[in-house]
Design an enzyme around this catalytic site. Structure first.
Site, PDB file in Angstrom:
ATOM      1  N   ASP A   1      66.444  51.502  49.654  1.00 16.41           N
ATOM      2  CA  ASP A   1      65.561  52.622  50.011  1.00 16.41           C
ATOM      3  C   ASP A   1      64.613  52.283  51.168  1.00 16.41           C
ATOM      4  OD1 ASP A   1      66.731  53.838  47.829  1.00 16.41           O
ATOM      5  OD2 ASP A   1      65.076  53.373  46.472  1.00 16.41           O
TER       6      ASP A   1
ATOM      7  N   ASN B   1      60.139  48.359  44.373  1.00 15.62           N
ATOM      8  CA  ASN B   1      58.747  48.747  44.145  1.00 15.62           C
ATOM      9  C   ASN B   1      58.246  48.461  42.737  1.00 15.62           C
ATOM     10  OD1 ASN B   1      57.388  49.778  46.414  1.00 15.62           O
ATOM     11  ND2 ASN B   1      58.952  51.362  46.543  1.00 15.62           N
TER      12      ASN B   1
HETATM   13  O1  F6P Z   1      66.074  52.285  44.308  1.00 17.02           O
HETATM   14  C1  F6P Z   1      67.425  52.230  44.579  1.00 17.02           C
HETATM   15  C2  F6P Z   1      68.120  53.440  44.055  1.00 17.02           C
HETATM   16  O2  F6P Z   1      69.489  53.277  44.346  1.00 17.02           O
HETATM   17  C3  F6P Z   1      67.606  54.785  44.582  1.00 17.02           C
HETATM   18  O3  F6P Z   1      68.057  55.041  45.872  1.00 17.02           O
HETATM   19  C4  F6P Z   1      68.114  55.715  43.518  1.00 17.02           C
HETATM   20  O4  F6P Z   1      67.322  56.864  43.435  1.00 17.02           O
HETATM   21  C5  F6P Z   1      67.974  54.900  42.268  1.00 17.02           C
HETATM   22  O5  F6P Z   1      67.986  53.545  42.663  1.00 17.02           O
HETATM   23  C6  F6P Z   1      69.057  55.107  41.253  1.00 17.02           C
HETATM   24  O6  F6P Z   1      68.729  54.365  40.124  1.00 17.02           O
HETATM   25  P1  F6P Z   1      69.643  54.046  38.869  1.00 17.02           P
HETATM   26  O7  F6P Z   1      70.387  52.775  39.165  1.00 17.02           O
HETATM   27  O8  F6P Z   1      68.674  53.846  37.761  1.00 17.02           O
HETATM   28  O9  F6P Z   1      70.562  55.205  38.691  1.00 17.02           O
END
Ligand code: F6P
Length: 337
Positions: free
Chosen positions: A132, A108
């Site tokens: 997601d 997104n």
């Molecule tokens: O958007 C993918 C995702 O894995 C989400 O499901 C999760 O909330 C987020 O990214 C975690 O992000 P980061 O890699 O910044 O911890």
């Protein structure tokens, strides 16, 4: 034509398969030149860009992560700041490298940034990726099916301990603000309670459902929780931990939580995701060849198409309460809150 390609946001299974789809089609079929941009938009800001050859595409179809590296760096200033230096640097580097188009593979946040770059006059084609499945305008994004498979297998395994120890097993899956991953993996693995951010829940009701199951001879329960559900902000607990504590308090049953975390994002893509990634990569290259810029590749039904980036930017695709898995699940006695 000379194409730059980058991957931004969280990694997910299928990104390398997409890079392969774009590059092989672009080089083999259209005779284009490809440049790999390192670490998402950071590489465009730093001019960390190098040519990609067809030989670099070997072994990518089933490889997890991204060979280009990724980051969550945002090129545009946050609210309240006028510092547009990063965007200016990007324009300068695209000009310097004589790139005719940038392919942005991302979630997104990436679609939003891509739309803003397109507004600045940069030729952009984007491809949606995320576990997601919350990108507006595409039925599915690659990465999702693989993550559903990983989560489903993990929850299947939790059934063993749940039934042997007569415990309540709470499992937290990712999904950010959307419940797609919890819904699909929860239904596929026979979850008894599935909690998603799009539907409200009542903790007393969850307790009653678990107690009723015991009365019917089922002294264990599987509770699948999306990380984005509403919890008590004062308690500062992860969703899974919060729900496990609440259920244990309500029922007095031994309750354990498991957080699947980044396991859901790693490793080889499913065959569905490999083919979706390949098709989306090929379609992106066709858009570039036809100079159809400012668009995001999308899956609609069984057709690969594209939509204007301005349509998807800033929107979120959430689960409808009327989703057929919810409607049919409720009829079967599965609790959604
Ligand atoms: O958007 C993918 C995702 O894995 C989400 O499901 C999760 O909330 C987020 O990214 C975690 O992000 P980061 O890699 O910044 O911890």
């Amino acid at each position: 034509m000379r194409i730059g390609i980058l991957t931004a946001g969280g990694d997910c299974p299928g990104i390398n398969a997409t890079i392969r789809g774009v590059c092989k089609t672009a080089i083999n079929y259209y005779g284009m030149e490809i440049y790999g941009i390192q670490s998402g938009f950071q590489g465009l800001i730093d001019d960390d860009i190098a040519p990609i050859d067809i030989e670099d595409m070997s072994g990518l179809l089933n490889l997890g992560g991204t060979i280009l590296g990724t980051s969550r760096v945002k090129p545009f200033p946050q609210k309240g700041s006028n510092n547009n230096e990063r965007a200016k640097q990007i324009l300068k580097n695209i000009e310097k490298r004589k790139l005719d188009c940038i392919v942005c593979i991302g979630g997104n946040g990436t679609q939003k940034t891509a739309a803003r770059l397109a507004e600045l006059g940069i030729n952009i084609v984007s491809i949606p990726k995320t576990i997601d499945n919350d990108i507006w305008g595409t039925d599915f994004s690659f990465g999702f099916d693989s993550a559903v498979g990983i989560a489903t297998e993990a929850i299947d395994r939790l059934h063993s301990t749940a039934s042997s120890h007569k415990r309540v097993m709470v499992v937290e899956v990712m999904g950010h603000h959307a419940g797609w991953l919890a819904l699909y993996s929860g239904m596929a693995s026979g979850g008894d309670i599935i909690l998603i951010p799009e539907l409200p829940y009542n903790i007393h009701n969850l307790g009653n459902v678990i107690i009723e199951r015991l009365k019917k001879g089922k002294p264990y329960s599987i509770v699948v929780v999306a990380e984005g559900i509403q919890t008590d902000p004062e308690r500062k607990k992860r969703a899974g931990e919060y729900i496990a504590e609440e259920i244990e308090y309500e029922t007095g049953f031994e309750t354990r939580e498991t957080v699947l975390g980044y396991l859901q994002r790693g490793g080889a893509p499913s065959s569905f995701d490999r083919n979706l990634a390949t098709l989306m990569g090929g379609h992106a290259t066709e858009l570039i060849a036809n100079k159809k810029f400012g668009r995001m590749v999308a899956l609609k039904g069984d057709t690969i198409t594209s939509i204007p980036l301005s349509d998807t930017a800033g929107k979120l695709k959430l689960v409808s309460p009327q989703h057929n898995l919810i409607v049919e699940g409720k009829k079967m006695g599965i609790c959604f809150g």
